[in-house]
Design a protein around this motif. Structure first.
Motif, PDB file in Angstrom:
ATOM      1  N   GLN A 125      46.747  36.398  43.481  1.00  0.00           N
ATOM      2  CA  GLN A 125      45.805  37.506  43.287  1.00  0.00           C
ATOM      3  C   GLN A 125      45.229  37.986  44.615  1.00  0.00           C
ATOM      4  OE1 GLN A 125      45.499  38.626  40.289  1.00  0.00           O
ATOM      5  NE2 GLN A 125      46.084  36.927  38.969  1.00  0.00           N
ATOM      6  N   ASP A 126      44.801  39.241  44.667  1.00  0.00           N
ATOM      7  CA  ASP A 126      43.844  39.665  45.685  1.00  0.00           C
ATOM      8  C   ASP A 126      42.622  40.177  44.943  1.00  0.00           C
ATOM      9  OD1 ASP A 126      43.709  42.885  45.992  1.00  0.00           O
ATOM     10  OD2 ASP A 126      45.715  42.273  45.352  1.00  0.00           O
ATOM     11  N   LEU A 127      41.446  40.010  45.544  1.00  0.00           N
ATOM     12  CA  LEU A 127      40.208  40.287  44.822  1.00  0.00           C
ATOM     13  C   LEU A 127      40.076  41.756  44.431  1.00  0.00           C
ATOM     14  CD1 LEU A 127      37.341  38.102  46.316  1.00  0.00           C
ATOM     15  CD2 LEU A 127      38.754  37.729  44.310  1.00  0.00           C
ATOM     16  N   ALA A 128      40.624  42.671  45.243  1.00  0.00           N
ATOM     17  CA  ALA A 128      40.526  44.092  44.894  1.00  0.00           C
ATOM     18  C   ALA A 128      41.235  44.379  43.579  1.00  0.00           C
ATOM     19  CB  ALA A 128      41.110  44.950  46.019  1.00  0.00           C
ATOM     20  N   SER A 129      42.459  43.845  43.425  1.00  0.00           N
ATOM     21  CA  SER A 129      43.193  44.044  42.177  1.00  0.00           C
ATOM     22  C   SER A 129      42.464  43.399  41.008  1.00  0.00           C
ATOM     23  CB  SER A 129      44.606  43.443  42.295  1.00  0.00           C
ATOM     24  OG  SER A 129      45.342  44.106  43.294  1.00  0.00           O
ATOM     25  N   LEU A 130      41.925  42.201  41.244  1.00  0.00           N
ATOM     26  CA  LEU A 130      41.205  41.511  40.176  1.00  0.00           C
ATOM     27  C   LEU A 130      40.009  42.329  39.708  1.00  0.00           C
ATOM     28  CD1 LEU A 130      40.980  37.673  40.913  1.00  0.00           C
ATOM     29  CD2 LEU A 130      42.151  38.853  39.051  1.00  0.00           C
ATOM     30  N   VAL A 169      37.322  43.132  50.118  1.00  0.00           N
ATOM     31  CA  VAL A 169      37.824  42.406  48.951  1.00  0.00           C
ATOM     32  C   VAL A 169      39.353  42.398  48.901  1.00  0.00           C
ATOM     33  CG1 VAL A 169      35.782  42.607  47.493  1.00  0.00           C
ATOM     34  CG2 VAL A 169      37.434  44.476  47.547  1.00  0.00           C
ATOM     35  N   SER A 170      40.006  43.462  49.399  1.00  0.00           N
ATOM     36  CA  SER A 170      41.473  43.486  49.342  1.00  0.00           C
ATOM     37  C   SER A 170      42.113  42.562  50.365  1.00  0.00           C
ATOM     38  CB  SER A 170      41.991  44.918  49.529  1.00  0.00           C
ATOM     39  OG  SER A 170      41.545  45.462  50.744  1.00  0.00           O
ATOM     40  N   ASN A 171      41.328  42.033  51.319  1.00  0.00           N
ATOM     41  CA  ASN A 171      41.849  41.064  52.284  1.00  0.00           C
ATOM     42  C   ASN A 171      41.439  39.642  51.935  1.00  0.00           C
ATOM     43  OD1 ASN A 171      43.238  42.931  53.769  1.00  0.00           O
ATOM     44  ND2 ASN A 171      41.650  43.202  55.315  1.00  0.00           N
ATOM     45  N   LEU A 172      40.960  39.442  50.723  1.00  0.00           N
ATOM     46  CA  LEU A 172      40.670  38.103  50.211  1.00  0.00           C
ATOM     47  C   LEU A 172      41.648  37.806  49.077  1.00  0.00           C
ATOM     48  CD1 LEU A 172      36.762  38.175  50.100  1.00  0.00           C
ATOM     49  CD2 LEU A 172      38.241  37.222  51.889  1.00  0.00           C
ATOM     50  N   LEU A 173      42.449  36.779  49.254  1.00  0.00           N
ATOM     51  CA  LEU A 173      43.448  36.393  48.266  1.00  0.00           C
ATOM     52  C   LEU A 173      42.964  35.175  47.499  1.00  0.00           C
ATOM     53  CD1 LEU A 173      46.645  36.728  50.515  1.00  0.00           C
ATOM     54  CD2 LEU A 173      45.399  38.508  49.260  1.00  0.00           C
ATOM     55  N   MET A 174      43.517  34.983  46.291  1.00  0.00           N
ATOM     56  CA  MET A 174      43.134  33.821  45.495  1.00  0.00           C
ATOM     57  C   MET A 174      44.349  33.285  44.753  1.00  0.00           C
ATOM     58  SD  MET A 174      39.906  33.291  42.890  1.00  0.00           S
ATOM     59  CE  MET A 174      40.520  34.219  41.504  1.00  0.00           C
ATOM     60  N   THR A 175      44.509  31.977  44.794  1.00  0.00           N
ATOM     61  CA  THR A 175      45.604  31.348  44.069  1.00  0.00           C
ATOM     62  C   THR A 175      45.191  31.133  42.617  1.00  0.00           C
ATOM     63  OG1 THR A 175      44.898  29.049  44.419  1.00  0.00           O
ATOM     64  CG2 THR A 175      46.181  30.096  46.192  1.00  0.00           C
ATOM     65  N   ALA A 347      48.083  42.842  49.062  1.00  0.00           N
ATOM     66  CA  ALA A 347      47.402  41.842  49.873  1.00  0.00           C
ATOM     67  C   ALA A 347      46.594  42.479  50.966  1.00  0.00           C
ATOM     68  CB  ALA A 347      48.446  40.893  50.475  1.00  0.00           C
ATOM     69  N   GLU A 348      46.969  43.695  51.404  1.00  0.00           N
ATOM     70  CA  GLU A 348      46.214  44.324  52.467  1.00  0.00           C
ATOM     71  C   GLU A 348      46.052  45.801  52.192  1.00  0.00           C
ATOM     72  OE1 GLU A 348      48.503  43.743  55.977  1.00  0.00           O
ATOM     73  OE2 GLU A 348      50.215  44.723  55.131  1.00  0.00           O
ATOM     74  N   GLY A 349      46.159  46.212  50.904  1.00  0.00           N
ATOM     75  CA  GLY A 349      46.071  47.624  50.566  1.00  0.00           C
ATOM     76  C   GLY A 349      44.649  48.132  50.661  1.00  0.00           C
ATOM     77  N   GLN A 350      44.508  49.450  50.675  1.00  0.00           N
ATOM     78  CA  GLN A 350      43.213  50.065  50.715  1.00  0.00           C
ATOM     79  C   GLN A 350      43.101  50.935  49.467  1.00  0.00           C
ATOM     80  OE1 GLN A 350      42.643  52.053  54.414  1.00  0.00           O
ATOM     81  NE2 GLN A 350      43.104  50.244  55.617  1.00  0.00           N
ATOM     82  N   GLY A 351      42.697  50.322  48.357  1.00  0.00           N
ATOM     83  CA  GLY A 351      42.622  51.016  47.084  1.00  0.00           C
ATOM     84  C   GLY A 351      41.306  51.744  46.940  1.00  0.00           C
ATOM     85  N   LYS A 352      40.770  51.733  45.724  1.00  0.00           N
ATOM     86  CA  LYS A 352      39.547  52.470  45.449  1.00  0.00           C
ATOM     87  C   LYS A 352      38.355  51.840  46.148  1.00  0.00           C
ATOM     88  CE  LYS A 352      41.325  53.531  40.832  1.00  0.00           C
ATOM     89  NZ  LYS A 352      41.103  53.334  39.390  1.00  0.00           N
ATOM     90  N   ARG A 353      38.481  50.621  46.616  1.00  0.00           N
ATOM     91  CA  ARG A 353      37.318  49.893  47.105  1.00  0.00           C
ATOM     92  C   ARG A 353      37.157  49.909  48.611  1.00  0.00           C
ATOM     93  NH1 ARG A 353      34.856  46.741  43.467  1.00  0.00           N
ATOM     94  NH2 ARG A 353      35.670  46.967  41.396  1.00  0.00           N
ATOM     95  N   GLY A 354      37.774  50.823  49.300  1.00  0.00           N
ATOM     96  CA  GLY A 354      37.564  50.887  50.739  1.00  0.00           C
ATOM     97  C   GLY A 354      38.217  52.088  51.347  1.00  0.00           C
ATOM     98  N   LYS A 355      37.662  52.526  52.458  1.00  0.00           N
ATOM     99  CA  LYS A 355      38.238  53.643  53.203  1.00  0.00           C
ATOM    100  C   LYS A 355      38.422  53.201  54.641  1.00  0.00           C
ATOM    101  CE  LYS A 355      36.118  57.199  50.320  1.00  0.00           C
ATOM    102  NZ  LYS A 355      37.348  57.771  49.809  1.00  0.00           N
TER     103      LYS A 355
END
Length: 356
Positions: A125-130, A169-175, A347-355
């Motif tokens: 997981q990455d936290l942004a997707s979660l 959050v998109s640069n924080l991953l979780m197993t 894992a390093e995308g810039q979705g809705k949660r960052g610019k």
């Protein structure tokens, strides 16, 4: 379903320039990879993200059957070898070994000079997707678990004189076992004494510390701690804390939340390079308590410390609800494995949660 692999062409003749005597010499095919393995030893399963510095695949190491993250280094605009951002990331990650830092296992290569891949430890997981896909928000105990792990990883980085400079959050991953790992070190830098000038155009806007917005060139670990404060607040509120649309808007949101800075609370503030370019609203109050009325005094203290330049220890993690253990974190559907769109946040995308 496995992603179809692009057929590899026969390698072009590789010639290197002679240091003495002029001319070039050919590199034998058996020596062209050096000590690096070939990417052909990995089966690409699906694309899980595409960010600023490269495409990330979920892949299987055919030699060991291990599932890994395979990050293709982006070479689109490079004429003189590997991008400096990738070299920095490789150099730093090869030195770092910590449970809360993503692991760089090795570097592998394709048939061409511009075909370079980083083999990373895989996180489901990455936290942004979660945060975008979760049915129920994280509980406060789970938020504490996540942030505590981020702070442990950051403590290790800062003790080794490394500033991440792009926490979000998109640069924080979780197993799936609840272990949180800091990822994407393309903007990370080593620092020391005296502090060397660095460009302030770092850290995704929503997580960018005010000293960066005001043009400082001497960066400290405080910019990472500010970003952690933004992440903690986002996890607690279930939405980004400071979603600015521009640098001016970002500064105004910070002032609305924390009050107008001055020399008394921020020595040296008036000497920052861009202060004279802004007319800050007069706002004497810290509104964190109004933003989080249900948060305990210890939680508010921690947020206030993270939004300062010298964060101090807090009792927030010692009161109920206590941080849950990583292995007690819930598991989630693997949203990243379903994403096929090239521009999707991974894992390093810039979705809705960052610019940027």
């Amino acid at each position: 379903m496995a992603e179809a692999a692009c057929p590899e062409q026969e390698p072009e003749v590789l010639r290197l320039k002679r240091l003495r005597g002029g001319g070039f010499f050919p590199v034998p095919p058996g020596d062209r990879l050096g000590r690096c393995r070939s990417v052909k030893e990995f089966e690409k399963l699906n694309r899980i993200g595409e960010g600023t510095y490269g495409i990330v695949y979920r892949a299987r190491d055919t030699q060991t059957d291990e599932i890994v993250a395979l990050k293709k280094v982006r070479m689109d605009k490079e004429k003189d070898g590997i991008p400096i951002s990738s070299l920095r990331e490789i150099t730093l990650l090869l030195k770092l070994r910590h449970p809360n830092i993503v692991e760089l296992k090795e570097v592998v290569v394709g048939n061409h000079l511009e075909s370079i891949f980083l083999v990373m430890g895989y996180c489901e997981q990455d936290l942004a997707s979660l945060l975008e896909n979760m049915q129920t928000p994280f509980s406060e105990a789970q938020v504490k678990c996540i942030i505590l792990q981020v702070l442990k990883g950051l403590q290790y980085l800062h003790e080794n004189f490394i500033i991440h400079r792009d926490l979000k959050v998109s640069n924080l991953l979780m197993t799936d076992k609840g272990c949180v790992k800091i990822a994407d070190f393309g903007l990370a830098r080593a620092h020391g004494v005296p502090l060397k000038p660095m460009t302030p155009k770092v850290v995704t806007l929503w997580y960018r510390a005010p000293e960066l917005l005001l043009g400082t060139t001497t960066q400290t670990t405080g910019i990472d701690m500010w970003a952690v404060g933004c992440i903690l607040a986002e996890l607690l509120a279930h939405k980004p804390l400071l979603p600015g649309s521009s640098e001016i808007h970002q500064i105004d949101l910070i002032v609305q939340l924390l009050g107008t800075p001055n020399e008394n609370i921020w020595p040296g503030f008036s000497k920052l390079p861009l202060v004279s370019q802004y007319t800050l609203r007069k706002q004497p109050y810290n509104n964190l308590k109004h933003k989080f009325p249900w948060l305990s005094e210890a939680g508010l203290r921690l947020l206030n410390f993270l939004f300062m330049y010298d964060p101090k220890k807090s009792s927030y993690f010692k009161e109920k609800p206590l941080p849950c253990e990583p292995e007690l974190m819930p598991t989630f559907p693997h949203h990243r494995n379903k994403r096929a769109a090239p521009a999707s946040a991974g894992a390093e995308g810039q979705g809705k949660r960052g610019k940027p």
